[in-house]
Design an enzyme around this catalytic site. Structure first.
Site, short mmCIF file in Angstrom:
data_model
loop_
_atom_site.label_atom_id
_atom_site.label_comp_id
_atom_site.label_asym_id
_atom_site.label_seq_id
_atom_site.Cartn_x
_atom_site.Cartn_y
_atom_site.Cartn_z
N LYS A 1 -0.24 -3.75 6.48
CA LYS A 1 -0.68 -5.07 6.96
C LYS A 1 -2.06 -5.40 6.41
O LYS A 1 -2.29 -6.50 5.90
CB LYS A 1 -0.69 -5.02 8.50
CG LYS A 1 -0.91 -6.32 9.18
CD LYS A 1 -0.24 -6.33 10.56
CE LYS A 1 -0.97 -5.54 11.63
NZ LYS A 1 -2.07 -6.28 12.27
N SER A 2 -2.98 -4.46 6.49
CA SER A 2 -4.35 -4.73 6.01
C SER A 2 -4.36 -5.06 4.53
O SER A 2 -5.03 -5.99 4.08
CB SER A 2 -5.23 -3.49 6.24
OG SER A 2 -5.43 -3.27 7.61
N GLY B 1 -6.26 -11.08 13.97
CA GLY B 1 -7.72 -10.98 13.83
C GLY B 1 -8.13 -10.82 12.37
O GLY B 1 -9.16 -11.35 11.94
N ARG C 1 -11.14 -12.66 21.48
CA ARG C 1 -11.78 -11.57 20.71
C ARG C 1 -13.14 -12.00 20.15
O ARG C 1 -13.36 -13.17 19.84
CB ARG C 1 -10.82 -11.09 19.61
CG ARG C 1 -9.56 -10.51 20.24
CD ARG C 1 -8.59 -10.00 19.23
NE ARG C 1 -9.09 -8.86 18.49
CZ ARG C 1 -8.45 -8.27 17.49
NH1 ARG C 1 -7.27 -8.73 17.12
NH2 ARG C 1 -8.96 -7.23 16.87
N SER D 1 -16.68 -1.76 11.01
CA SER D 1 -15.63 -2.77 11.09
C SER D 1 -15.24 -3.24 9.70
O SER D 1 -16.03 -3.86 8.99
CB SER D 1 -16.07 -3.98 11.91
OG SER D 1 -15.13 -5.02 11.74
N ASP E 1 -6.48 2.31 14.89
CA ASP E 1 -5.22 1.64 15.26
C ASP E 1 -4.14 2.63 15.70
O ASP E 1 -3.08 2.21 16.18
CB ASP E 1 -4.70 0.80 14.09
CG ASP E 1 -5.57 -0.42 13.84
OD1 ASP E 1 -6.35 -0.81 14.74
OD2 ASP E 1 -5.48 -1.00 12.74
N LYS F 1 -9.37 -5.15 20.92
CA LYS F 1 -8.25 -5.31 19.98
C LYS F 1 -7.29 -6.37 20.54
O LYS F 1 -7.70 -7.20 21.33
CB LYS F 1 -7.56 -3.96 19.75
CG LYS F 1 -8.46 -2.93 19.05
CD LYS F 1 -8.76 -3.33 17.63
CE LYS F 1 -9.68 -2.34 16.95
NZ LYS F 1 -10.23 -2.86 15.69
N ARG G 1 -7.21 -2.11 24.90
CA ARG G 1 -6.24 -1.01 24.76
C ARG G 1 -6.58 0.18 25.65
O ARG G 1 -5.70 0.97 25.97
CB ARG G 1 -6.13 -0.57 23.30
CG ARG G 1 -5.33 -1.53 22.49
CD ARG G 1 -4.95 -1.02 21.11
NE ARG G 1 -4.16 -2.04 20.47
CZ ARG G 1 -4.15 -2.29 19.17
NH1 ARG G 1 -4.89 -1.56 18.35
NH2 ARG G 1 -3.39 -3.25 18.68
N ARG H 1 1.05 -2.55 19.54
CA ARG H 1 0.90 -1.09 19.45
C ARG H 1 1.12 -0.42 20.82
O ARG H 1 1.50 0.75 20.89
CB ARG H 1 -0.46 -0.72 18.86
CG ARG H 1 -0.63 -1.27 17.44
CD ARG H 1 -1.68 -0.52 16.65
NE ARG H 1 -2.23 -1.34 15.59
CZ ARG H 1 -1.64 -1.56 14.40
NH1 ARG H 1 -0.48 -1.00 14.13
NH2 ARG H 1 -2.22 -2.33 13.50
C1 S3P Z 1 -8.41 -4.13 10.10
C2 S3P Z 1 -9.55 -3.55 10.61
C3 S3P Z 1 -9.64 -2.95 11.95
C4 S3P Z 1 -8.27 -2.69 12.53
C5 S3P Z 1 -7.36 -3.87 12.37
C6 S3P Z 1 -7.17 -4.19 10.89
C7 S3P Z 1 -8.44 -4.71 8.76
O1 S3P Z 1 -10.33 -3.84 12.80
O2 S3P Z 1 -8.36 -2.33 13.88
O3 S3P Z 1 -6.09 -3.63 12.95
O4 S3P Z 1 -7.38 -4.99 8.18
O5 S3P Z 1 -9.55 -4.89 8.24
P1 S3P Z 1 -11.95 -3.88 12.88
O6 S3P Z 1 -12.48 -4.27 11.59
O7 S3P Z 1 -12.24 -4.90 13.96
O8 S3P Z 1 -12.36 -2.50 13.30
#
Ligand code: S3P
Length: 452
Positions: free
Chosen positions: A23-24, A97, A125, A178, A333, A360, A364, A406
């Site tokens: 996903k990222s 997010g 958030r 982050s 995650d 999140k 969580r 999750r």
């Molecule tokens: C992500 C970063 C993380 C992660 C999220 C995906 C990303 O969040 O928890 O599910 O794709 O950059 P944070 O950057 O808020 O830690």
């Protein structure tokens, strides 16, 4: 409301399969391919709703994204200066997010107005972590004020920069690691007239940095420090030809499931094994379990491998987990999956430094505590820590996912070891990341019924 009924496993899980694309990485590939000069081909994108949001947003900014097959697209990049004002300025990020925080970095540097919206969960958030540093570099971005948290949240209203104006240099030292904040700043930095420097307390997932480097951006990294200096650069990002690796965060549920159900043999093929994402394997290894990893090569600067459990000597969980500090960051995650493992591990498990888990898709820490309570598993929340006392989950649990994918998947995995049937309410949220989860569980031999 869709719900799952999961019955205890009566036989070991068996199977070899792939999980959805990361996903990222999918979010980043769609955004950066849109800004590249030339045509990118992205194969194996995440099928979840979150990534569909990023794709729709980039398309509404004038980027042609053609559908090649179910998971693959051709993106005609418009170059750094080529995005267009959308026909309606309101862009909906849904539950994602990552869409909101990364896209905000790009939009903050444009010459047109936009507003980023989110669903009820995303609108709670914290967004001050991106709006403040973006404003410090000259962006005209304002969030709504959350009176409880005293922080900015969605919707984010972004005003276009006046013609010829660019963002300034930026030097940020993040108080929490982050990847979303780091990526937001690096993406905005592509459009700036000076250097972007981001320092994290410990390195979070570094997919943006790897992809920018693969595309020829003027980036340097030193552990948790990234420096992007576009001065003297021709501003050209090379297009991508990418097979998105499988999502380790999706794989984590299957690796844990194979430990929860004794005698299981599970192989997950083609998973991203970037060390900033594989902390969950280290945590499980420390408990006596884990997965064998067979490296298979690289995709877009990301290492890829097959994970296997129950084959080649990986064992059962013999003791509790101990997750804290930088390890927490590298499995942020996967904590829900690891808590499911802890619930059936001998002894006590300790999870620390979970403050970020409270912001999140749900809080969580609270959601996991109520899941453990429903299963009758001993636990204690103290500050930002969680202690779990391993045992046998009781039957008849009814789990409220709080709209968090999750939590739904962690509960389904733990339900495999319960003394009776488990009901998991409100599982539509799983579509944000892994719409095929229930089908895979069935194919592995699990008993899951989808109702509603
Ligand atoms: C992500 C970063 C993380 C992660 C999220 C995906 C990303 O969040 O928890 O599910 O794709 O950059 P944070 O950057 O808020 O830690």
């Amino acid at each position: 409301m869709r719900r799952w009924i999961v019955r205890p496993a009566t036989r070991p899980l068996r199977g070899a399969f792939r999980v959805p694309g990361d996903k990222s990485i999918s979010h980043r590939a769609l955004i950066l391919a849109s800004l590249a000069e030339g045509t990118s081909v992205l194969r194996g994108l995440s099928p979840g709703d979150d990534v569909a949001r990023t794709r729709a947003i980039m398309a509404s900014l004038g980027v042609t994204i053609e559908h090649l097959d179910e998971r693959s697209v051709r993106v005609s990049g418009r170059g750094l200066g080529g995005l267009r004002a959308p026909s309606s300025p309101t862009l909906d990020c849904g539950n994602a997010g990552t869409s909101m925080r990364l896209v905000a970095g790009v939009l903050a540097a444009q010459g047109f107005d936009t507003t980023l919206l989110g669903d009820a969960s995303l609108s709670r958030r914290p967004m001050g972590r991106i709006t403040r540093p973006l404003r410090a570099r000259g962006a005209l971005i304002e969030g709504a004020i959350d009176p409880v948290r005293r922080d900015e949240t969605a919707p984010l209203v972004i005003r276009g920069l006046t013609h010829g104006k660019r963002l300034f240099a930026s030097e940020e030292s993040l108080s929490v690691p982050s990847a979303q904040v780091k990526s937001c700043l690096l993406l905005s930095g592509l459009f700036a007239d000076g250097e972007t420097s981001v320092r994290e307390p410990t390195l979070s997932r570094d997919h943006t940095e790897r992809m920018l480097l693969a595309m020829g951006a003027p980036l340097r990294t030193m552990g948790p420090v990234s420096l992007l200096d576009p001065r003297g650069w021709d501003g050209v990002l090379a297009p991508l030809d990418l097979d998105v690796p499988g999502d380790p965060s999706a794989a984590a549920f299957w690796v844990v499931a194979a430990h929860v159900v004794a005698g299981s043999r599970v192989q997950v093929r083609g998973v991203g094994i970037n060390p900033t994402r594989t902390g969950f394997l280290e945590a499980l290894r420390d408990q006596g379990g884990g997965a064998g990893v067979s490296p298979k090569g690289e995709a877009g600067g990301e290492p890829v491998g097959d994970l296997h459990v129950g084959v080649g000597g990986t064992g059962a969980l013999r003791r509790g987990a101990n997750v804290a500090g930088e390890l927490t960051t590298r499995c942020i995650d996967e904590i829900p999956a690891l808590v499911a493992a802890a619930a059936v591990s001998p002894g006590e498990s300790r999870f620390d430094d979970l403050a970020e888990l409270r912001v999140k898709e749900s809080d969580r820490v609270a959601a996991l505590a109520s899941m453990l309570r429903a299963f009758g598993i001993g636990h204690e929340v103290s500050g930002d820590g969680l202690t779990v006392v391993g045992g046998r989950p009781r039957g008849g649990a009814v789990i409220d996912t709080r709209g968090d994918h999750r939590i739904a998947m962690a509960a389904a995995v733990l339900a495999l070891a319960a003394e009776g049937e488990t009901t998991i309410d409100d599982v539509g949220c799983v579509d944000t990341s892994d719409p095929g989860f229930a089908e895979i569980l069935k194919a592995l031999g699990g008993d899951i019924e989808v109702r509603g």
